[in-house]
Design a protein around this motif. Sequence first.
Motif, mmCIF file in Angstrom:
data_model
loop_
_atom_site.group_PDB
_atom_site.id
_atom_site.type_symbol
_atom_site.label_atom_id
_atom_site.label_comp_id
_atom_site.label_asym_id
_atom_site.label_seq_id
_atom_site.Cartn_x
_atom_site.Cartn_y
_atom_site.Cartn_z
ATOM 1 N N SER A 147 -32.105 -4.503 -5.567
ATOM 2 C CA SER A 147 -31.479 -5.117 -4.396
ATOM 3 C C SER A 147 -32.226 -6.391 -4.006
ATOM 4 O O SER A 147 -31.614 -7.379 -3.581
ATOM 5 C CB SER A 147 -31.449 -4.129 -3.233
ATOM 6 O OG SER A 147 -30.711 -2.992 -3.615
ATOM 7 N N GLY A 171 -33.196 1.333 2.622
ATOM 8 C CA GLY A 171 -33.723 0.605 1.479
ATOM 9 C C GLY A 171 -33.238 1.120 0.143
ATOM 10 O O GLY A 171 -33.443 0.496 -0.870
ATOM 11 N N ASP A 175 -25.049 -4.583 -7.884
ATOM 12 C CA ASP A 175 -26.247 -3.844 -7.473
ATOM 13 C C ASP A 175 -25.872 -2.368 -7.573
ATOM 14 O O ASP A 175 -24.814 -1.968 -7.098
ATOM 15 C CB ASP A 175 -26.603 -4.196 -6.023
ATOM 16 C CG ASP A 175 -27.931 -3.577 -5.606
ATOM 17 O OD1 ASP A 175 -28.684 -3.119 -6.486
ATOM 18 O OD2 ASP A 175 -28.226 -3.567 -4.390
ATOM 19 N N THR A 219 -30.259 2.035 -2.450
ATOM 20 C CA THR A 219 -28.852 1.754 -2.688
ATOM 21 C C THR A 219 -28.130 3.046 -3.064
ATOM 22 O O THR A 219 -28.592 3.791 -3.916
ATOM 23 C CB THR A 219 -28.722 0.721 -3.821
ATOM 24 O OG1 THR A 219 -29.586 -0.360 -3.508
ATOM 25 C CG2 THR A 219 -27.312 0.224 -3.963
HETATM 26 MG MG LIG Z 1 -31.307 -1.025 -4.191
#
Ligand SMILES: [Mg+2]
Length: 491
Positions: A128, A147, A169, A149
Motif C-alpha cells: 500500500s 493498515g 493493491d 489491506t
Molecule cells: Mg496493504
Amino acid sequence: MSRRLRLLFTALALAALLWLLFAAAERALALAQRFLALPAWLQWTLGGVLAVFAAAALTVLWWLLRPRRRRRPVTAPDRGSLEQRIGQLRERGADTGALAMELGELDRRRASARIYVALFGEISTGKSSLIRALVPHAQLASDVRGGTTRDVAHYDGTLPDGRPVVLADVPGSRESGGEARETLAREEALRAHAVVYLCAGDLSRGQVDELRWLADFGKPLLLVLNKADQWSSIELESLLNRLRQHSRGIASTVLAISAGGSERYQRHLADGSTESVERRRQPAIGTLLQALDRVTAVGAEGLEGLRENAVLAGLHQRTGSLEAQTRAAEAERIVRKYARRAIVGAMAAVAPGSDLVIQGVLATGLTRALAELYGVKVSDVQIDDFVQQARLTLRTGSSIVLAVAGNALKAFPGLGTLGGGVLHAFAYALIFDSMGRALAASLAERQALDQDDAGARLKELLADAGSSRLRQLATLTIDAVRERNDPPTGP
Ligand SMILES: [Mg+2]
Ligand SMILES: Nc1nc2c(ncn2[C@@H]2O[C@H](COP(=O)(O)OP(=O)(O)OP(=O)(O)O)[C@@H](O)[C@H]2O)c(=O)[nH]1
C-alpha cells in the motif's frame, strides 16, 4: 578429546590413506602391465568396453549437474471448453456466478487496452505504501483497515514514458487465518499483465514457493526488495545477491526500493509536553519505474496472451474444484438414497436370506450410479466382482458392523423404540453408507473402479464409528422405518 590424541588420530588416518593410495597405484600398474601383455584384439575389445562405461558415467554426471532450463508457462485449456464446463455446472445447479464474472472481467480488461500491474507479497512488505508512492494523489480505498489491506483496490497511475497503468493493491499473503484474502490476491495477480513481488528481506521458503507459482504463468515478474533504507549499502548488495540467487530463472528483474511509508515519533514541545507526530519517509522508486517501463514496453496487447493464459489457467483450476464439489454433493445424495433403500429392504425381508438378494441388487445399482456420476465406464462383470468382494469383506467384518450398530442402538435411544429388526436395518445403513463413500472417494481419485483401493477404504469406513456419521445414519434409519410403518398420507 585432547589435542595430542586428535593429532595422533589425524596422523593415523593420513597414513592409512597413503597406504590405500599406494595399494591402488600398485594395483593399477599391475593391471596396466597385464593389459599390455594381452593380444591386440583383446586390448581393443576391453578398451572399447571401458570407453563405453566412461561415456555412460560422464552422461549421468552431466544430466545430474546440467543447468535447469526455465519451466514452460502453465498451459490453460481453451476458452470454449471452459465455457462448456461452466455451462454444465450451471445446469447441475452449481453457483457459477464468480466464474462467469471472471470471464467477463477478462474481456473487459482486454477491451480497455490498459496495462494492469498487480503488487503482491507477504503482509506489511509495503504494497500500500508503494501505491502511495506511485500514485501520490491516490485516495487509498476505505477498505484499508488498521493498515492492513482487506480487499483488492485499483489505482490509475502513469508510467515514466507517459503511458497510463492500472495498479492493483492486494491483501498481503501468508497471514495466518487470511486464506480467503490470499485467494483474492492470487486471483488478482493472475489478472495482471505484470506482477511486482514485494519483499522486505531475504526470502523464506514459502515466499520462494509463491514466486515460483507466479513465475509458472510466464508473465513479467519483478522481485522488489522494499525498505532499502533499513540496510547499509554493503548489506543491501549482499541481500540483492541472495535474492538473485533465489530467483534465478524465476524473476525478470531483481531490484531494491524504498516505498517510503510513514513513521510515528514523539516530539518534545517547549512547554515540556510531548506529541505524537506522523512523518512520511521519502520514497525512492526510480529503478522500479524504469523496470516497469521496460517490462511493459510491448504494451497491453503484447502481454495480453500471457495474461489470458494465466486467467484461463486459474479458471480451469476453480472450475475443477467446483466440479469436484458438485460431484461430491451429488454422490452424497446417491449414497443416502441407497442407504435408505437398504434400510427399507432389511425391514421388508421376510424369507431368510431374501435380504441378501435385495441388498445385492441395491449394491449393483449404487455402484453403477456412482460410476456414471464420475464418468467411469464399468462393465457388468466388474460391478459383479466388486459386489462379490464387498460381500466377502462384510462376512469377515460382520462382527465389527454389528458391534458398531449395537453401540449406536444404545447411543441413540430413538432407534431402540423402533422395535425388532432395527439392529439389522441400521447395520445395512452403515454398510451402504460405507460402501458408497468408499466407492465415491476411490472413483474420484483414481478415475477407475479400483477394487483393491475401494475395498481398503470400505474396511476402514466400516470400523469408523465417528459420532456425527452415526448420528446421521441413526436419523436416516429412524425416518425410513417410521415412514415405512406409518406412510405419509397423500393430500
Ligand atoms: Mg496493504
Ligand atoms: N522503513 C521503511 N518502512 C516502510 C517502507 N515502506 C513501507 N514501510 C512500512 O511498512 C509497514 C507496512 O506497510 P504497508 O504499506 O501497510 O504494507 P502492506 O504490504 O500494504 O501490508 P498489508 O496490506 O497488510 O499486506 C508500514 O509501517 C510502513 O510505514 C520503506 O520503504 N521503508
